[in-house]
Design a protein around this motif. Structure first.
Motif, PDB file in Angstrom:
ATOM      1  N   SER A   1       7.985   7.715  -2.865  1.00  0.00           N
ATOM      2  CA  SER A   1       8.862   7.341  -1.752  1.00  0.00           C
ATOM      3  C   SER A   1      10.247   7.911  -1.973  1.00  0.00           C
TER       4      SER A   1
ATOM      5  N   GLU B   1      15.274  -1.888  12.050  1.00  0.00           N
ATOM      6  CA  GLU B   1      14.682  -0.632  11.617  1.00  0.00           C
ATOM      7  C   GLU B   1      14.690   0.398  12.746  1.00  0.00           C
TER       8      GLU B   1
ATOM      9  N   HIS C   1      11.605   1.415   6.132  1.00  0.00           N
ATOM     10  CA  HIS C   1      11.377  -0.007   5.854  1.00  0.00           C
ATOM     11  C   HIS C   1      12.669  -0.605   5.312  1.00  0.00           C
TER      12      HIS C   1
ATOM     13  N   GLN D   1      14.516  -3.161   3.283  1.00  0.00           N
ATOM     14  CA  GLN D   1      14.097  -3.979   2.149  1.00  0.00           C
ATOM     15  C   GLN D   1      15.032  -5.161   1.866  1.00  0.00           C
ATOM     16  N   SER D   2      16.290  -5.038   2.251  1.00  0.00           N
ATOM     17  CA  SER D   2      17.262  -6.085   1.905  1.00  0.00           C
ATOM     18  C   SER D   2      18.510  -5.933   2.748  1.00  0.00           C
TER      19      SER D   2
ATOM     20  N   GLY E   1      18.752  -2.071   1.287  1.00  0.00           N
ATOM     21  CA  GLY E   1      17.773  -1.173   0.703  1.00  0.00           C
ATOM     22  C   GLY E   1      16.895  -0.572   1.791  1.00  0.00           C
TER      23      GLY E   1
ATOM     24  N   LEU F   1      13.641   2.264   2.501  1.00  0.00           N
ATOM     25  CA  LEU F   1      12.549   2.975   1.845  1.00  0.00           C
ATOM     26  C   LEU F   1      11.702   3.716   2.863  1.00  0.00           C
TER      27      LEU F   1
ATOM     28  N   HIS G   1       8.090   6.051   2.727  1.00  0.00           N
ATOM     29  CA  HIS G   1       6.983   6.533   1.894  1.00  0.00           C
ATOM     30  C   HIS G   1       6.724   8.019   2.146  1.00  0.00           C
TER      31      HIS G   1
END
Length: 419
Positions: A20, A36, A64, A66-67, A80, A82, A84
């Protein structure tokens, strides 16, 4: 290092063919509505496989979160992000075990670290820019909502094909080109497969890219970017001037080889009497800004934004990895012939448009936070009333009075004391 920014800090991670890629973004103000989908827009404009004049690598680059958000609102804590890597083909790069690809980063990364990623360009790959684009999309949203900032980049040159009206014989920059810089919208840019908003030129660029692709070759190009409605006063003398920070950001993008702001190198050909950007009579506008006639300065003077459009150009070299047989040397210095495999863009500039826009957003966002910290601290001090009028900007109330004819602008001659 892999971190960019001072108060709005972005740390990217990931190689071309690892599991990723992504980033950590620190310094995002709390209370910004963010999903997102807000970030995905720019990632989708950057992703590979958009057309048959870009790389055939098929990645949807779905982001994505994440936080750093809850219920669709930023918390002020690190965010965060991400993405892939799905369409990985590391076996396409077996030749890099023997050959450092000409004009690529294989040899320099190996010389620097003593080890390198075995496939793709590693951190030198354009895949690394996913983290930048994701972080910059967040900065863009804040700047748009807080200040109405618009950032638009477009392709202005591919190989030897360029906009026909960039330069005029007796003008620093052509009127048609400046009009395009002032008015172009992203929707117009994205209508064309090349992301050049001038249809006739776009068709010539497309033909040139297709010819290079058919010959297993590649082409470089030039992007123009404009930032509108940036606040007055951005830039940190002396070493973090606005244009210096923009140049740092742009030249950190893979494949970039040149940067110029405003009139750039062409401006050096003209005398000051033609190049100077006169202020417009009539006093400050509704935002309290003095306006200029030509904006040859590119919206920056003394390293600080002057309230005009900020515009600049970036040169991208031709992609280094091509399928043509090339006589070169192996790592051991022996002669050989390299025929690179893999999937590569014949010209990177159409996909670089959102990368340039979001990197510009990261610079402006960081500068905004720095300037706001300074003005907030200054606002806690008593008002300055003993200084000459030329040393202090007029207040908003004074500007309104001047515009309504209720007050005249007083300019004191500090030598004679006369007004």
């Amino acid at each position: 290092m892999s971190t960019f920014g001072h108060l709005f800090r972005v740390h990217t991670y990931g190689e071309s063919h690892c599991k990723s890629v992504g980033c950590i973004v620190d310094g995002v103000p709390p209370g910004l509505k963010l999903t997102e989908e807000d970030i995905q827009v720019q990632l989708s404009r950057r992703r590979p496989g958009q057309s048959d004049i870009t790389t055939a690598r098929s990645e949807y680059d779905t982001v994505h979160l994440q936080s750093g958000t809850e219920h669709g609102v930023t918390l002020g804590t690190p965010i965060g992000l991400l993405v892939h890597n799905k369409d990985q083909r590391p076996h396409d790069y077996a030749e890099t075990d023997l050959y450092p690809r000409p004009s690529h980063a294989d040899y320099t990364y190996l010389a620097k670290y003593g080890v390198k990623a075995s496939s793709g360009g590693g951190r030198a790959s354009a895949r690394e820019t996913i983290g930048r684009v994701a972080a910059g999309a967040i900065a863009e949203k804040f700047l748009k909502e807080a200040y109405g900032v618009e950032i638009v980049a477009f392709v202005s040159g591919v190989g030897k094909v360029g906009l026909p009206f960039e330069e005029e014989e007796n003008e620093v920059l052509g009127k048609e080109y400046m009009d395009l810089v002032r008015t172009v919208k992203r929707e117009e840019v994205d209508k064309e497969i090349t992301r050049c908003p001038h249809k006739e030129t776009s068709q010539k660029m497309e033909a040139a890219i297709r010819a290079a692709k058919a010959a297993d070759d590649s082409l470089g190009g030039v992007l123009t970017c404009v930032i509108r409605n940036a606040p007055l006063g951005l830039g940190e003398p002396c070493f973090d001037k606005l244009e210096a920070s923009l140049a740092h950001a742009m030249l950190s993008i893979p494949s970039t080889k040149g940067f110029e702001i405003g009139s750039g190198f062409r401006g050096a050909m003209f005398p000051g009497s033609q190049h100077n950007d006169m202020y417009i009579e009539g006093g400050p506008d509704a935002q309290g800004r003095l306006r200029t006639e030509t904006n040859w300065s590119g919206g920056v003077q003394g390293g600080i934004s002057n309230g005009e459009d900020i515009y600049f150009r970036i040169a991208f070299k031709p992609p280094a990895t091509i399928a043509q047989a090339q006589s070169t040397a192996r790592y051991d210095g022996s002669a050989g012939t390299l025929e690179a495999k893999g999937r590569h863009d014949p010209c990177v500039v159409p996909r670089a448009v959102p990368i340039v826009e979001t990197m510009a957003a990261l610079v402006i966002m960081d500068m905004v936070l720095q300037q706001n910290a300074r003005t907030a601290a200054a606002s806690l001090l008593p008002a300055l009333t003993h200084l000459p009028p030329t040393m202090v900007l007029p207040s908003k109330k004074t500007v309104e009075k001047i515009q309504n004819g209720e007050e005249k602008v007083q300019v004191q001659n500090q030598k004679s004391g006369e007004e």
